[in-house]
Scaffold this motif. Structure first.
Motif, short mmCIF file in Angstrom:
data_model
loop_
_atom_site.label_atom_id
_atom_site.label_comp_id
_atom_site.label_asym_id
_atom_site.label_seq_id
_atom_site.Cartn_x
_atom_site.Cartn_y
_atom_site.Cartn_z
N SER A 100 33.40 20.21 82.26
CA SER A 100 33.75 19.13 81.37
C SER A 100 32.89 17.91 81.66
O SER A 100 32.14 17.86 82.63
CB SER A 100 35.22 18.77 81.54
OG SER A 100 35.43 18.09 82.77
N TYR A 153 36.93 24.43 84.52
CA TYR A 153 38.17 25.08 84.09
C TYR A 153 38.07 26.59 84.29
O TYR A 153 36.98 27.17 84.30
CB TYR A 153 38.45 24.77 82.62
CG TYR A 153 38.84 23.34 82.36
CD1 TYR A 153 40.16 22.93 82.40
CD2 TYR A 153 37.86 22.38 82.09
CE1 TYR A 153 40.52 21.61 82.16
CE2 TYR A 153 38.21 21.05 81.86
CZ TYR A 153 39.53 20.68 81.90
OH TYR A 153 39.87 19.36 81.67
N PHE A 192 40.57 25.43 79.44
CA PHE A 192 40.35 24.21 78.66
C PHE A 192 41.30 24.13 77.47
O PHE A 192 41.81 23.05 77.14
CB PHE A 192 38.90 24.16 78.18
CG PHE A 192 38.55 22.88 77.48
CD1 PHE A 192 38.40 21.70 78.18
CD2 PHE A 192 38.37 22.86 76.10
CE1 PHE A 192 38.10 20.52 77.54
CE2 PHE A 192 38.06 21.68 75.44
CZ PHE A 192 37.92 20.50 76.16
N VAL A 193 41.56 25.26 76.83
CA VAL A 193 42.47 25.26 75.68
C VAL A 193 43.88 24.85 76.10
O VAL A 193 44.53 24.03 75.46
CB VAL A 193 42.49 26.65 75.01
CG1 VAL A 193 43.53 26.69 73.90
CG2 VAL A 193 41.12 27.00 74.47
N SER A 210 44.69 23.06 78.64
CA SER A 210 44.70 21.66 79.10
C SER A 210 44.90 20.68 77.95
O SER A 210 45.30 19.54 78.17
CB SER A 210 43.39 21.34 79.83
OG SER A 210 42.30 21.32 78.92
N ARG A 211 44.66 21.11 76.73
CA ARG A 211 44.80 20.25 75.56
C ARG A 211 46.19 20.38 74.92
O ARG A 211 46.44 19.78 73.89
CB ARG A 211 43.71 20.55 74.54
CG ARG A 211 42.30 20.34 75.10
CD ARG A 211 41.24 20.75 74.10
NE ARG A 211 41.22 19.87 72.95
CZ ARG A 211 40.53 18.73 72.86
NH1 ARG A 211 39.80 18.33 73.90
NH2 ARG A 211 40.55 18.01 71.77
N LYS A 212 47.03 21.20 75.55
CA LYS A 212 48.37 21.39 75.04
C LYS A 212 49.39 20.87 76.06
O LYS A 212 49.08 20.70 77.24
CB LYS A 212 48.63 22.87 74.76
CG LYS A 212 47.71 23.50 73.72
CD LYS A 212 48.02 24.97 73.53
CE LYS A 212 47.10 25.60 72.50
NZ LYS A 212 47.39 27.06 72.33
N GLU A 213 50.61 20.67 75.57
CA GLU A 213 51.68 20.25 76.47
C GLU A 213 52.09 21.41 77.36
O GLU A 213 52.30 22.53 76.89
CB GLU A 213 52.89 19.76 75.68
CG GLU A 213 54.02 19.27 76.55
CD GLU A 213 55.23 18.82 75.76
OE1 GLU A 213 56.19 18.33 76.37
OE2 GLU A 213 55.20 18.95 74.51
#
Length: 264
Positions: free
Chosen positions: A27, A33, A58-59, A61-64
């Protein structure tokens, strides 16, 4: 005719990138990641800290993520908690401090978190595993200063070698000129043949390290610690096979115990 054939031995280390810096999983903040189902290969300089490894893809990490927990396991399947070389944060980030040959190997993190169905409010625990294969290359403190703090040590090294070649070539050319114009009555005529000076690249790796384009295609031009089952006793670029070696960075092949006998 005087021919100048000079061999310059140069160790051209590959420093820029060293694998992990070029990874698409890196990143902007310098974090690496995980990738579900695929081990991520990372190359760390000897006696330097590893990059920051994230126990998450990474996917994700962008979610709750609800109530996440992290379990890091290192080489030899040892839990990494309580190890002063392992800096593990409460958010699952891992940094290996002062990396050495013996620390090479598989690092695995298991991420556990909860999902809740909106209709029934039923909770389910989800587990995901992330594998990181960490290898060491032989750079140590002091190499960077030799490159004038440049981010591209290989480019600086090549530039210095080519500059030395040009100066040596000019020396032979000037010597031929001096002998021809100032000592032509006492010495035979001497001439420098253009393009007769050559620089040959000689690669080498320190003992315990080698190059393997098959296993390390994203770091093929750098020396990587020899894997278990191989060793390198000298400055060769190839790790030799030795089935009795069970560590990373072996410099010798242990002699089998003569008292041991093979069983049918």
């Amino acid at each position: 005719v005087m021919r100048a054939w000079v061999l310059l031995s140069a160790v051209l280390w590959y420093l820029t990138g060293v694998g992990w810096q070029r990874s698409s999983l890196l990143s902007k903040k310098g974090f690496i990641y995980g990738k579900p189902g695929h081990p991520v290969k990372i190359y760390v300089k000897l006696h330097q800290n590893s990059p920051v490894l994230i126990c998450m893809d990474f996917v994700r990490s962008r979610k709750e993520t609800v109530d996440p927990t992290y379990l890091w396991v290192g080489p030899n399947e040892k839990t990494l908690t309580g190890n002063n070389r392992m800096n593990i944060t409460t958010t699952g980030k891992l940094i290996v401090i002062d990396f050495m040959e013996a620390l090479s190997g598989l690092y695995t993190c298991t991420l556990s978190y909860k999902t809740v169905k909106a209709e029934t409010q039923e909770e389910t625990v989800v587990k995901k595993r992330y594998d990181f294969m960490i290898f060491v290359n032989p750079f140590a403190p002091g190499w960077r200063s030799a490159c004038n703090a440049s981010a591209d040590c290989e480019d600086i090294t090549n530039h210095n070698i080519l500059q030395a070649r040009d100066r040596i070539e000019e020396f032979f050319r000037s010597q031929a000129y001096i002998f021809y114009h100032h000592f032509n009555e006492t010495l035979p005529a001497m001439h420098f043949v253009d393009h007769s000076f050559q620089v040959v690249r000689l690669d080498s790796c320190r003992p315990g390290f080698g190059k393997n384009e098959g296993l390390h295609s994203n770091c093929a031009s750098c020396c990587v610690v020899c894997s278990p089952g191989t060793f390198s006793p000298d400055v060769d670029v190839t790790c030799q096979t030795c089935v009795s070696v069970h560590i990373y960075g072996a410099k010798s092949c242990p002699t089998p115990n003569r008292n041991q006998h093979c069983e049918d």
